[in-house]
Scaffold this active site. Structure first.
Site, PDB file in Angstrom:
ATOM      1  N   GLU A   1     -11.683  -0.797  10.577  1.00 29.30           N
ATOM      2  CA  GLU A   1     -11.582  -0.891   9.109  1.00 29.30           C
ATOM      3  C   GLU A   1     -11.201  -2.313   8.702  1.00 29.30           C
ATOM      4  O   GLU A   1     -11.765  -2.873   7.762  1.00 29.30           O
ATOM      5  CB  GLU A   1     -10.525   0.093   8.603  1.00 29.30           C
ATOM      6  CG  GLU A   1     -10.284   0.046   7.092  1.00 29.30           C
ATOM      7  CD  GLU A   1     -11.400   0.676   6.284  1.00 29.30           C
ATOM      8  OE1 GLU A   1     -11.812   1.806   6.613  1.00 29.30           O
ATOM      9  OE2 GLU A   1     -11.879   0.034   5.323  1.00 29.30           O
TER      10      GLU A   1
ATOM     11  N   HIS B   1      -7.714   5.227   1.519  1.00 33.99           N
ATOM     12  CA  HIS B   1      -7.882   3.918   0.883  1.00 33.99           C
ATOM     13  C   HIS B   1      -6.896   3.778  -0.266  1.00 33.99           C
ATOM     14  O   HIS B   1      -6.367   4.771  -0.779  1.00 33.99           O
ATOM     15  CB  HIS B   1      -9.332   3.726   0.428  1.00 33.99           C
ATOM     16  CG  HIS B   1     -10.189   3.231   1.547  1.00 33.99           C
ATOM     17  ND1 HIS B   1     -10.478   1.914   1.728  1.00 33.99           N
ATOM     18  CD2 HIS B   1     -10.763   3.897   2.575  1.00 33.99           C
ATOM     19  CE1 HIS B   1     -11.230   1.771   2.814  1.00 33.99           C
ATOM     20  NE2 HIS B   1     -11.422   2.965   3.358  1.00 33.99           N
TER      21      HIS B   1
ATOM     22  N   HIS C   1      24.200  -5.017  -9.007  1.00 30.53           N
ATOM     23  CA  HIS C   1      23.658  -4.697  -7.683  1.00 30.53           C
ATOM     24  C   HIS C   1      24.432  -5.458  -6.604  1.00 30.53           C
ATOM     25  O   HIS C   1      24.823  -4.893  -5.594  1.00 30.53           O
ATOM     26  CB  HIS C   1      22.171  -5.064  -7.590  1.00 30.53           C
ATOM     27  CG  HIS C   1      21.270  -4.128  -8.323  1.00 30.53           C
ATOM     28  ND1 HIS C   1      20.081  -3.679  -7.793  1.00 30.53           N
ATOM     29  CD2 HIS C   1      21.373  -3.548  -9.536  1.00 30.53           C
ATOM     30  CE1 HIS C   1      19.493  -2.868  -8.673  1.00 30.53           C
ATOM     31  NE2 HIS C   1      20.239  -2.776  -9.731  1.00 30.53           N
TER      32      HIS C   1
ATOM     33  N   HIS D   1      -7.211   9.402   6.604  1.00 36.36           N
ATOM     34  CA  HIS D   1      -7.610   8.013   6.342  1.00 36.36           C
ATOM     35  C   HIS D   1      -7.612   7.826   4.825  1.00 36.36           C
ATOM     36  O   HIS D   1      -8.425   8.429   4.129  1.00 36.36           O
ATOM     37  CB  HIS D   1      -9.014   7.816   6.928  1.00 36.36           C
ATOM     38  CG  HIS D   1      -9.569   6.429   6.795  1.00 36.36           C
ATOM     39  ND1 HIS D   1      -9.365   5.459   7.745  1.00 36.36           N
ATOM     40  CD2 HIS D   1     -10.342   5.853   5.842  1.00 36.36           C
ATOM     41  CE1 HIS D   1      -9.995   4.335   7.388  1.00 36.36           C
ATOM     42  NE2 HIS D   1     -10.593   4.551   6.228  1.00 36.36           N
TER      43      HIS D   1
END
Lengths: 440, 440
Positions: A47, A229, A324, A227
């Site tokens: 791929e 995408h 944070h 699989h």
């Protein structure tokens, strides 16, 4: 206070432990879940070769295959040996490396392709055919009966050679459900190692994935490979839901490279899975190698690591807002679900900006080995925020402000008479703090 | 063929239409779905300011706010006016722009913050407080009863000023479910406009999100807003599942910038939503502006658009493998769930590589206005693949090969006597084809 507050049912802080050992782990109601028992098929060399920028030389393919094997992927999938003459030679070369990972090649559902594939030395063959109305009409033009006939011929041939065989539909989420289940049931009965579901166009959403995989689990006894995408940004989430529903194997690529904007990224999936299955993931995969593998592939295909890449993006473990930073300093788990050290990365507290808070600055004061009271730290923090309102700051700016402030405190003879005088010098864009930095 | 094939129940191609108008649309079983009725709260100027690289000047904030308003976001959320003096001034300046989008500011659940916020001219205030065990212990150190008391005081104060109020928990997915539902029920009874769920650390998975939102829908009557961080790559998918379960509003940032590796990206969510709700999305948002807005923000924070960014990544609409190119040329829907034209983008068939196929090359031959038979195209395709095995190709390489081939065919006097002679020149790394390119 009136009504509403009284309606709030006061609860006492409970000291009892959590109901589930890992609350982010597999959902106990997913009886077929493979979240704790998944495998990776890396397809960077198949791929990933379909990514716009990819051209892998034989040497680069071997380097990538070795790195993936070292990381611990279970399978490595290679471009079809009929794609080109060199593709076939490279496939043979990688099969001869003697890697721990099993080597697969990916072919169309044709005997012409299968005959070449089984001679390359691979451990298995991944067969794919388009089953959606779109692909049947505009790609190969065949009906489901023809597909079934071809599939059976190819599967029985590959099986006769004693190697693994996977049968996958293509564009599964736009295929007719009855057609799909029918063909999967047929190939399962012949005895394939895996059936594959492919979201070839990237249209699937997570609950759709869960439903399809769970349904398929009731039809086949073999493993299910998926699989996905990433056209609509759901590839990692879809992979996770597929595992929850009982899929066993996920196709990944380094950085997700593939057709269009690619598939499930190896690193991103690791980020997802370590939250759910920390022991399994850490024992099976060398997570601290992710950065090197990503750099290797990014260099080969001439792309930059995306600024927001999971784990290895430059700011994945950078904390900025004061609130944070304060909590992270007390306990990193407050704002981190991933531990950077698991990946050989480091945490960074970004304190040189106008959103900073006094806890972050206090931490910096301590690093500089200076003694300031909390009230003094709050005072110097106000100065830093003031300059941070005027322009971007860097660490040298902040350090200069802190050191100047500290110097003034410890040398009372030189201290200006009013606080205002001290602040004035910080109002300027090119004040002493920044000048010092620039003349270094 | 024996047993297995006979087991396959032959089906005839059905000519009946699909059961559902849009098979990728909202799931009909999600009765509370807002997939077709969602709103966007863009937080580039709040969450996005917490991104490591961000420093927005007043002018840049105004430029970004105007661009977002033009795009069509429903709300624009700004940094707390108590973060710094300039933050307050910028908030006031943006409120005075008279944008269509409603302006919000984001504050801690403190009266000190609320008193400043309501004087800035905002249309609404987003209040947040940490409810997880982690944040209660290491951040503000308060218990749930204190949280409820503060929330009620702040909410009633903001409501008394006649502006919108949202109450959100922070780190919702690591908070006790009973605590959460309790506080939401309380604030809903007072009459907030929205309650917020926040996956502050990016740990949530899609089905978890669906369950929590669906449960919350049975407790509150007001709208539900969701905020998802992307540490484990699920932010877009989580947002989609939240809408399926009945959430109404999603927090987004341009390119997803925010703390660590950020939150739901505006463009990525649009890619997800246009598949599910094409008419709604296209009628409400100016999708062709996404690229400009992303470039504006990427420049301001000095990052590159990720190579694999949804929609605007350089290869999002690039098709490479021969089998893909063939089908795309026949009908783009075969391998595209997104239409590039909806976003002012273009499709690209990548034919200059060894994975190319004769259909893609035939298309190029037609573009070059040359006449070749299918067999001739297949012959020249073999040559292109052969050179593509040796080195990366560009379009000029392919065009040269095609033109040379065509010239030889049309000038038979100069044609070499054997096919081998012709091929030899293509074997070379610096053969005529590439030389031509380089001396241009």
């Amino acid at each position: 206070m009136s009504g509403p507050q009284n309606d709030f049912q006061k609860v006492h802080e409970s000291s009892s432990g959590p109901v589930q050992a890992n609350p982010y782990g597999p959902n106990p109601s997913d009886f077929l879940s493979n979240v704790n028992n998944f495998q990776l098929i890396d397809s960077t060399l198949r791929e990933g070769e379909q990514f716009a920028n990819s051209f892998f030389s034989t040497e680069k393919k071997i380097e990538i295959a070795k790195a993936l094997d070292d990381f611990g992927v279970d399978y490595i999938e290679l471009t079809s040996p009929v794609a080109s003459e060199q593709s076939r030679k490279d496939c043979e070369a990688i099969c001869k490396l003697g890697l721990k990972a099993k080597i697969l090649t990916h072919i169309r559902c044709h005997m012409d392709d299968a005959r070449v594939a089984v001679e390359t030395g691979v451990d298995g063959v991944d067969v794919v055919i388009g089953t959606s109305k779109f692909l049947r009409q505009y790609s190969h033009g065949k009906d489901m009966n023809y597909i079934a006939k071809s599939a059976i011929e190819v599967i029985e041939f590959v099986k006769s050679k004693g190697i693994e065989i996977r049968f996958s539909s293509e564009d599964s989420f736009r295929s007719d459900l009855v057609d799909l289940l029918n063909i999967y049931k047929t190939v399962n009965k012949i005895g394939v190692n895996r059936v594959g579901i492919a979201d070839t166009v990237g249209c699937a959403n997570p609950r759709q994935v869960y439903e399809l995989v769970r349904t398929l689990k009731s039809v086949v006894s073999c493993d299910i490979e998926c699989h996905f995408h990433n056209d609509t940004g759901c590839a990692i989430a879809n992979a996770y839901c597929a595992l929850e529903a009982g899929a066993r194997l996920i196709d990944v690529c380094v950085l997700g490279i593939g057709e269009r904007n690619g598939i499930v990224p190896l690193g991103g999936l690791m980020a997802r899975m370590i939250v759910a299955a920390p022991e399994y993931v850490k024992s099976k995969y060398k997570l601290h190698k992710i950065r090197d593998i990503e750099n290797l592939v990014a260099d080969a295909v001439e792309v930059n690591i995306p600024f927001n890449n999971p784990i290895t993006g430059f700011c994945a473990f950078t904390h900025k807002a004061g609130i944070h930073a304060k909590a992270i300093l007390a306990n990193p788990s407050t704002y981190e679900i991933l531990d950077p050290h698991d990946f050989g990365m480091k945490r960074y507290i970004h304190f040189a900006n106008r959103l900073t808070g006094w806890n972050a600055i206090k931490s910096r004061v301590d690093q500089l080995n200076l003694n300031l009271t909390d009230d003094q730290v709050k005072e110097v923090t106000a100065k830093i925020k003031k300059l941070g309102d005027v322009r971007p700051l860097n660490i040298d700016d902040v350090d200069s402000i802190i050191k100047d402030f500290h110097t003034e405190l410890s040398t009372p003879m030189l201290k200006p008479t009013s606080a205002k005088d001290r602040e004035d010098s910080l109002d300027l864009n090119d004040g002493p703090a920044s000048k010092k930095t620039r003349t270094k």
